[in-house]
Design a protein around this motif. Structure first.
Motif, PDB file in Angstrom:
ATOM      1  N   LEU A  33       0.922  -1.255  -0.039  1.00  0.00           N
ATOM      2  CA  LEU A  33      -0.181   0.016   0.078  1.00  0.00           C
ATOM      3  C   LEU A  33       0.855   1.251  -0.029  1.00  0.00           C
ATOM      4  CD1 LEU A  33      -2.877   1.185   0.243  1.00  0.00           C
ATOM      5  CD2 LEU A  33      -2.803   0.794   2.634  1.00  0.00           C
ATOM      6  N   GLN A  34       1.872   1.258   0.603  1.00  0.00           N
ATOM      7  CA  GLN A  34       2.965   2.293   0.904  1.00  0.00           C
ATOM      8  C   GLN A  34       3.916   2.425  -0.335  1.00  0.00           C
ATOM      9  OE1 GLN A  34       3.954   1.332   4.675  1.00  0.00           O
ATOM     10  NE2 GLN A  34       2.645   2.460   5.747  1.00  0.00           N
ATOM     11  N   THR A  35       3.367   2.268  -1.507  1.00  0.00           N
ATOM     12  CA  THR A  35       4.260   2.479  -2.743  1.00  0.00           C
ATOM     13  C   THR A  35       4.404   3.905  -2.898  1.00  0.00           C
ATOM     14  OG1 THR A  35       4.389   2.025  -5.088  1.00  0.00           O
ATOM     15  CG2 THR A  35       2.076   2.713  -4.391  1.00  0.00           C
ATOM     16  N   LYS A  55      -3.308  17.840 -13.855  1.00  0.00           N
ATOM     17  CA  LYS A  55      -2.528  16.845 -12.935  1.00  0.00           C
ATOM     18  C   LYS A  55      -3.632  15.738 -12.766  1.00  0.00           C
ATOM     19  CE  LYS A  55       0.791  19.903 -10.681  1.00  0.00           C
ATOM     20  NZ  LYS A  55       1.176  20.397  -9.528  1.00  0.00           N
ATOM     21  N   ILE A  56      -2.930  14.377 -12.679  1.00  0.00           N
ATOM     22  CA  ILE A  56      -3.646  13.136 -12.493  1.00  0.00           C
ATOM     23  C   ILE A  56      -4.111  13.304 -10.887  1.00  0.00           C
ATOM     24  CG2 ILE A  56      -3.515  10.763 -12.457  1.00  0.00           C
ATOM     25  CD1 ILE A  56      -1.670  11.213 -15.050  1.00  0.00           C
ATOM     26  N   PRO A  57      -5.278  12.788 -10.484  1.00  0.00           N
ATOM     27  CA  PRO A  57      -5.671  12.693  -9.137  1.00  0.00           C
ATOM     28  C   PRO A  57      -4.671  11.495  -8.520  1.00  0.00           C
ATOM     29  CG  PRO A  57      -7.685  12.718 -10.469  1.00  0.00           C
ATOM     30  CD  PRO A  57      -6.670  12.800 -11.557  1.00  0.00           C
ATOM     31  N   SER A  58      -4.376  11.598  -7.496  1.00  0.00           N
ATOM     32  CA  SER A  58      -3.491  10.638  -6.819  1.00  0.00           C
ATOM     33  C   SER A  58      -3.684  10.480  -5.305  1.00  0.00           C
ATOM     34  CB  SER A  58      -1.926  11.252  -6.852  1.00  0.00           C
ATOM     35  OG  SER A  58      -1.752  12.393  -6.093  1.00  0.00           O
ATOM     36  N   LEU A  59      -2.936   9.239  -4.950  1.00  0.00           N
ATOM     37  CA  LEU A  59      -2.936   8.819  -3.276  1.00  0.00           C
ATOM     38  C   LEU A  59      -1.614   8.390  -2.873  1.00  0.00           C
ATOM     39  CD1 LEU A  59      -4.655   7.956  -0.709  1.00  0.00           C
ATOM     40  CD2 LEU A  59      -5.013   5.858  -1.994  1.00  0.00           C
ATOM     41  N   SER A  60      -1.203   8.807  -1.993  1.00  0.00           N
ATOM     42  CA  SER A  60       0.143   8.576  -1.293  1.00  0.00           C
ATOM     43  C   SER A  60      -0.378   8.116   0.239  1.00  0.00           C
ATOM     44  CB  SER A  60       1.148   9.412  -1.392  1.00  0.00           C
ATOM     45  OG  SER A  60       1.598   9.724  -2.671  1.00  0.00           O
ATOM     46  N   ARG A 121     -14.008  -1.664  -0.350  1.00  0.00           N
ATOM     47  CA  ARG A 121     -13.211  -3.122  -0.232  1.00  0.00           C
ATOM     48  C   ARG A 121     -11.858  -2.773  -0.916  1.00  0.00           C
ATOM     49  NH1 ARG A 121     -12.428  -8.535   0.358  1.00  0.00           N
ATOM     50  NH2 ARG A 121     -11.322  -9.265  -1.196  1.00  0.00           N
ATOM     51  N   ILE A 122     -10.578  -3.033  -0.663  1.00  0.00           N
ATOM     52  CA  ILE A 122      -9.651  -2.596  -1.119  1.00  0.00           C
ATOM     53  C   ILE A 122      -8.798  -3.998  -1.572  1.00  0.00           C
ATOM     54  CG2 ILE A 122      -8.421  -2.759   1.156  1.00  0.00           C
ATOM     55  CD1 ILE A 122      -6.100  -0.839   0.072  1.00  0.00           C
ATOM     56  N   ASP A 123      -8.290  -3.758  -2.767  1.00  0.00           N
ATOM     57  CA  ASP A 123      -7.430  -5.022  -3.235  1.00  0.00           C
ATOM     58  C   ASP A 123      -6.218  -4.518  -3.804  1.00  0.00           C
ATOM     59  OD1 ASP A 123      -9.086  -7.475  -2.908  1.00  0.00           O
ATOM     60  OD2 ASP A 123     -10.611  -6.434  -3.954  1.00  0.00           O
ATOM     61  N   ILE A 124      -5.192  -5.229  -3.977  1.00  0.00           N
ATOM     62  CA  ILE A 124      -3.880  -4.575  -4.405  1.00  0.00           C
ATOM     63  C   ILE A 124      -3.412  -6.030  -5.202  1.00  0.00           C
ATOM     64  CG2 ILE A 124      -1.705  -3.988  -4.355  1.00  0.00           C
ATOM     65  CD1 ILE A 124      -2.524  -2.628  -1.734  1.00  0.00           C
ATOM     66  N   LEU A 129      -4.213  -0.782  -7.757  1.00  0.00           N
ATOM     67  CA  LEU A 129      -4.854  -0.839  -6.256  1.00  0.00           C
ATOM     68  C   LEU A 129      -6.684  -0.247  -6.658  1.00  0.00           C
ATOM     69  CD1 LEU A 129      -5.337  -0.056  -3.215  1.00  0.00           C
ATOM     70  CD2 LEU A 129      -4.512   2.326  -3.556  1.00  0.00           C
ATOM     71  N   THR A 130      -7.421  -1.065  -6.235  1.00  0.00           N
ATOM     72  CA  THR A 130      -8.730  -0.701  -6.228  1.00  0.00           C
ATOM     73  C   THR A 130      -9.530  -0.837  -5.162  1.00  0.00           C
ATOM     74  OG1 THR A 130      -8.532  -2.350  -8.367  1.00  0.00           O
ATOM     75  CG2 THR A 130     -11.005  -1.741  -7.433  1.00  0.00           C
ATOM     76  N   LEU A 131     -10.335   0.214  -5.081  1.00  0.00           N
ATOM     77  CA  LEU A 131     -11.040   0.856  -3.979  1.00  0.00           C
ATOM     78  C   LEU A 131     -12.536   0.909  -4.457  1.00  0.00           C
ATOM     79  CD1 LEU A 131      -9.345   3.546  -2.338  1.00  0.00           C
ATOM     80  CD2 LEU A 131      -8.901   1.575  -1.454  1.00  0.00           C
ATOM     81  N   LYS A 132     -13.133  -0.244  -4.017  1.00  0.00           N
ATOM     82  CA  LYS A 132     -14.690  -0.345  -4.301  1.00  0.00           C
ATOM     83  C   LYS A 132     -15.374  -0.033  -3.288  1.00  0.00           C
ATOM     84  CE  LYS A 132     -17.642  -3.624  -6.827  1.00  0.00           C
ATOM     85  NZ  LYS A 132     -18.362  -2.796  -7.577  1.00  0.00           N
ATOM     86  N   GLY A 133     -16.401   0.995  -3.437  1.00  0.00           N
ATOM     87  CA  GLY A 133     -17.196   1.576  -2.250  1.00  0.00           C
ATOM     88  C   GLY A 133     -18.607   1.014  -2.833  1.00  0.00           C
ATOM     89  N   LYS A 134     -19.759   1.494  -1.985  1.00  0.00           N
ATOM     90  CA  LYS A 134     -21.234   1.292  -2.573  1.00  0.00           C
ATOM     91  C   LYS A 134     -21.378   2.061  -3.650  1.00  0.00           C
ATOM     92  CE  LYS A 134     -22.660   0.312   1.920  1.00  0.00           C
ATOM     93  NZ  LYS A 134     -23.401   0.734   3.569  1.00  0.00           N
ATOM     94  N   LYS A 135     -20.805   3.251  -3.874  1.00  0.00           N
ATOM     95  CA  LYS A 135     -21.283   4.067  -4.976  1.00  0.00           C
ATOM     96  C   LYS A 135     -20.251   4.197  -6.018  1.00  0.00           C
ATOM     97  CE  LYS A 135     -23.824   7.213  -1.885  1.00  0.00           C
ATOM     98  NZ  LYS A 135     -23.962   8.665  -1.729  1.00  0.00           N
ATOM     99  N   HIS A 136     -18.917   4.276  -5.585  1.00  0.00           N
ATOM    100  CA  HIS A 136     -17.809   4.190  -6.634  1.00  0.00           C
ATOM    101  C   HIS A 136     -16.769   3.177  -6.784  1.00  0.00           C
ATOM    102  CE1 HIS A 136     -19.497   8.263  -7.633  1.00  0.00           C
ATOM    103  NE2 HIS A 136     -19.653   8.622  -6.379  1.00  0.00           N
TER     104      HIS A 136
END
Length: 145
Positions: A33-35, A55-60, A121-124, A129-136
């Motif tokens: 996760l900590q890439t 700029k591309i949306p990101s997560l760190s 729901r997180i899957d790597i 990295l996929t984050l699957k929620g109820k809406k998005h």
């Protein structure tokens, strides 16, 4: 060889139980996760298309489980909550800048902030990295330093 209906049901039940055990998810590894940085590539099953120069949306996520990134227009910071066994992820205490954004940028920004704030729901898998929620559903690609 003939099997009775009871033997068939027993065999099918045993096979289903074994398949369920075999497909159980492995816990999320924090080092995965900590890439250095995750860049958003898909939103709700569609490839992310941004105007040229945006700029591309990101997560760190750092070793203290602090999430930072760009939500489309505004930068954000928050605290990661992660259940590595049940694959649940969210960002709490989320704060963001309040830049003036175009309507479509603000919509993307709001969607990303909302999605990160909810349990996902997180899957790597490798560098995805996929984050699957109820809406998005957010799909990120790992970026190198």
């Amino acid at each position: 060889m003939k099997l009775s209906s009871k033997a068939i049901v027993t065999t099918m039940t045993l096979a289903a139980l074994l398949a369920g055990c075999a497909s159980k998810d492995k816990p999320i590894q924090l080092t995965e996760l900590q890439t250095p940085r995750w860049s958003l590539t898909e939103l709700d099953g569609k490839a992310l298309e941004l105007p040229k120069g945006k700029k591309i949306p990101s997560l760190s996520i750092d070793e203290k489980m602090t999430a930072t990134g760009l939500a489309g227009c505004n930068d954000y910071v928050g605290e990661v909550e992660l259940d590595v066994d049940s694959h649940e992820f969210r960002v709490t205490h989320l704060n963001s800048t309040m830049k003036l954004c175009l309507k479509n940028e603000m919509a993307l920004n709001s969607t990303i902030i909302s999605a990160l704030s909810e349990w996902n729901r997180i899957d790597i898998d490798k560098n995805i990295l996929t984050l699957k929620g109820k809406k998005h559903t957010l799909v990120f690609q790992a970026q190198s330093k």
